[in-house]
Motif scaffolding. Structure first.
Motif, mmCIF file in Angstrom:
data_model
loop_
_atom_site.group_PDB
_atom_site.id
_atom_site.type_symbol
_atom_site.label_atom_id
_atom_site.label_comp_id
_atom_site.label_asym_id
_atom_site.label_seq_id
_atom_site.Cartn_x
_atom_site.Cartn_y
_atom_site.Cartn_z
ATOM 1 N N THR A 267 18.994 23.543 10.268
ATOM 2 C CA THR A 267 18.821 24.578 9.391
ATOM 3 C C THR A 267 19.768 25.777 9.481
ATOM 4 O OG1 THR A 267 17.047 25.516 10.707
ATOM 5 C CG2 THR A 267 16.525 24.023 8.932
ATOM 6 N N GLY A 268 20.297 25.917 10.833
ATOM 7 C CA GLY A 268 21.298 27.147 10.839
ATOM 8 C C GLY A 268 20.346 28.339 11.415
ATOM 9 N N ALA A 269 19.991 28.084 12.806
ATOM 10 C CA ALA A 269 19.469 29.047 13.402
ATOM 11 C C ALA A 269 18.361 30.032 12.654
ATOM 12 C CB ALA A 269 20.457 30.163 13.976
ATOM 13 N N GLY A 270 17.503 29.211 12.176
ATOM 14 C CA GLY A 270 16.115 29.686 11.649
ATOM 15 C C GLY A 270 16.280 30.180 9.969
ATOM 16 N N GLN A 271 17.497 30.092 9.490
ATOM 17 C CA GLN A 271 17.593 30.287 8.193
ATOM 18 C C GLN A 271 17.057 29.087 7.143
ATOM 19 O OE1 GLN A 271 21.517 31.467 7.097
ATOM 20 N NE2 GLN A 271 21.229 33.425 8.081
ATOM 21 N N ARG A 272 16.546 29.509 6.162
ATOM 22 C CA ARG A 272 15.964 28.355 5.076
ATOM 23 C C ARG A 272 17.280 28.170 4.220
ATOM 24 N NH1 ARG A 272 10.236 29.314 2.682
ATOM 25 N NH2 ARG A 272 9.354 27.703 3.871
ATOM 26 N N THR A 273 17.189 26.825 3.878
ATOM 27 C CA THR A 273 18.151 26.242 2.876
ATOM 28 C C THR A 273 17.547 26.432 1.464
ATOM 29 O OG1 THR A 273 17.596 24.098 3.131
ATOM 30 C CG2 THR A 273 19.360 24.742 4.446
ATOM 31 N N LYS A 274 18.393 26.899 0.655
ATOM 32 C CA LYS A 274 17.568 26.998 -0.697
ATOM 33 C C LYS A 274 17.780 25.917 -1.430
ATOM 34 C CE LYS A 274 18.348 31.728 -1.607
ATOM 35 N NZ LYS A 274 18.920 32.753 -2.711
ATOM 36 N N MET A 275 16.538 25.570 -2.065
ATOM 37 C CA MET A 275 16.443 24.013 -2.786
ATOM 38 C C MET A 275 16.327 24.494 -3.939
ATOM 39 S SD MET A 275 16.084 21.682 -0.440
ATOM 40 C CE MET A 275 15.272 20.390 -1.073
ATOM 41 N N PRO A 276 17.386 23.588 -5.008
ATOM 42 C CA PRO A 276 17.194 23.878 -6.627
ATOM 43 C C PRO A 276 16.139 23.646 -7.060
ATOM 44 C CG PRO A 276 18.502 21.904 -5.960
ATOM 45 C CD PRO A 276 18.089 22.441 -4.462
ATOM 46 N N LYS A 277 15.859 24.540 -8.059
ATOM 47 C CA LYS A 277 14.240 24.385 -8.965
ATOM 48 C C LYS A 277 14.717 23.106 -9.902
ATOM 49 C CE LYS A 277 13.133 29.192 -8.547
ATOM 50 N NZ LYS A 277 12.633 30.222 -9.207
ATOM 51 N N ASN A 278 13.532 22.633 -10.388
ATOM 52 C CA ASN A 278 13.802 21.709 -11.341
ATOM 53 C C ASN A 278 14.495 22.076 -12.685
ATOM 54 O OD1 ASN A 278 12.379 20.006 -9.560
ATOM 55 N ND2 ASN A 278 10.144 20.277 -10.715
ATOM 56 N N VAL A 279 15.445 21.611 -12.782
ATOM 57 C CA VAL A 279 16.462 21.973 -14.132
ATOM 58 C C VAL A 279 16.169 20.947 -15.171
ATOM 59 C CG1 VAL A 279 18.496 22.658 -14.755
ATOM 60 C CG2 VAL A 279 18.085 22.891 -12.253
ATOM 61 N N LYS A 280 16.058 21.548 -16.367
ATOM 62 C CA LYS A 280 16.028 20.709 -17.465
ATOM 63 C C LYS A 280 17.115 20.310 -17.883
ATOM 64 C CE LYS A 280 11.796 22.539 -19.537
ATOM 65 N NZ LYS A 280 11.129 23.241 -20.590
ATOM 66 N N ARG A 281 17.686 19.079 -18.297
ATOM 67 C CA ARG A 281 19.201 18.625 -18.577
ATOM 68 C C ARG A 281 19.103 18.264 -20.254
ATOM 69 N NH1 ARG A 281 20.876 14.353 -13.937
ATOM 70 N NH2 ARG A 281 20.111 15.945 -12.335
#
Length: 165
Positions: free
Chosen positions: A151-165
């Protein structure tokens, strides 16, 4: 339809032949019928049926089953009555236990483990449990370290929100 004779009438009928001196058995109750007693009942098919009493005769005409009448020998045989005097109870043989080797462990090793005192065995069990706990805690620490690096020293990775296509 039915032919009915008393044993006395049978005696008169068979004067020429030898007189029956043996006791017959009642067809219903299976009690002995001595000469001069009971009735002889000839069925339609011609089979002679000896009956010891008027009670037995009446119940036979009513087509009662001897096994359902408590006072008959058939009922007693069916419900195992009166057998205690004739036969003693069967004695059961006790099975001797045989120790066998298990796959991977010889018989000598099994005997050694069985002969070890309970205190020593308890101490061995505690030591084994401590080792397992230490191993689990080490595995847990490794897992936490891997996740921290990913994760890189305690940072959260951002997950993409559900995107409409």
């Amino acid at each position: 339809m039915y032919m009915f004779l008393t044993t006395a009438a049978l005696f008169v009928q068979s004067l020429c032949s030898t007189y029956l001196t043996t006791a017959e058995l009642c067809a219903l109750s299976e009690y002995r019928i001595y000469p001069g007693n009971g009735k002889l009942f000839i069925r339609r098919d011609g089979k002679p049926v000896f009956l010891g009493s008027s009670k037995a005769y009446s119940l036979t005409l009513q087509r009662k089953k001897p096994a359902k009448l408590v006072w008959t020998q058939a009922w007693r045989r069916l419900h195992k009555k009166g057998l205690a005097e004739t036969t003693a109870k069967k004695r059961t043989r006790r099975v001797n236990k045989v120790a066998r080797a298990v796959v991977g462990v010889s018989l000598d090793e099994i005997r050694k483990k069985a002969s070890v005192k309970p205190e020593v065995r308890a101490a061995q069990r505690d030591a084994a449990l401590k080792e397992i706990k230490a191993r689990k805690s080490a595995n847990k620490e490794k897992k936490v370290d891997r996740q921290a690096r990913a994760t890189g020293a305690g940072q959260r990775t951002k997950m993409p929100k559900n995107v409409k296509r």
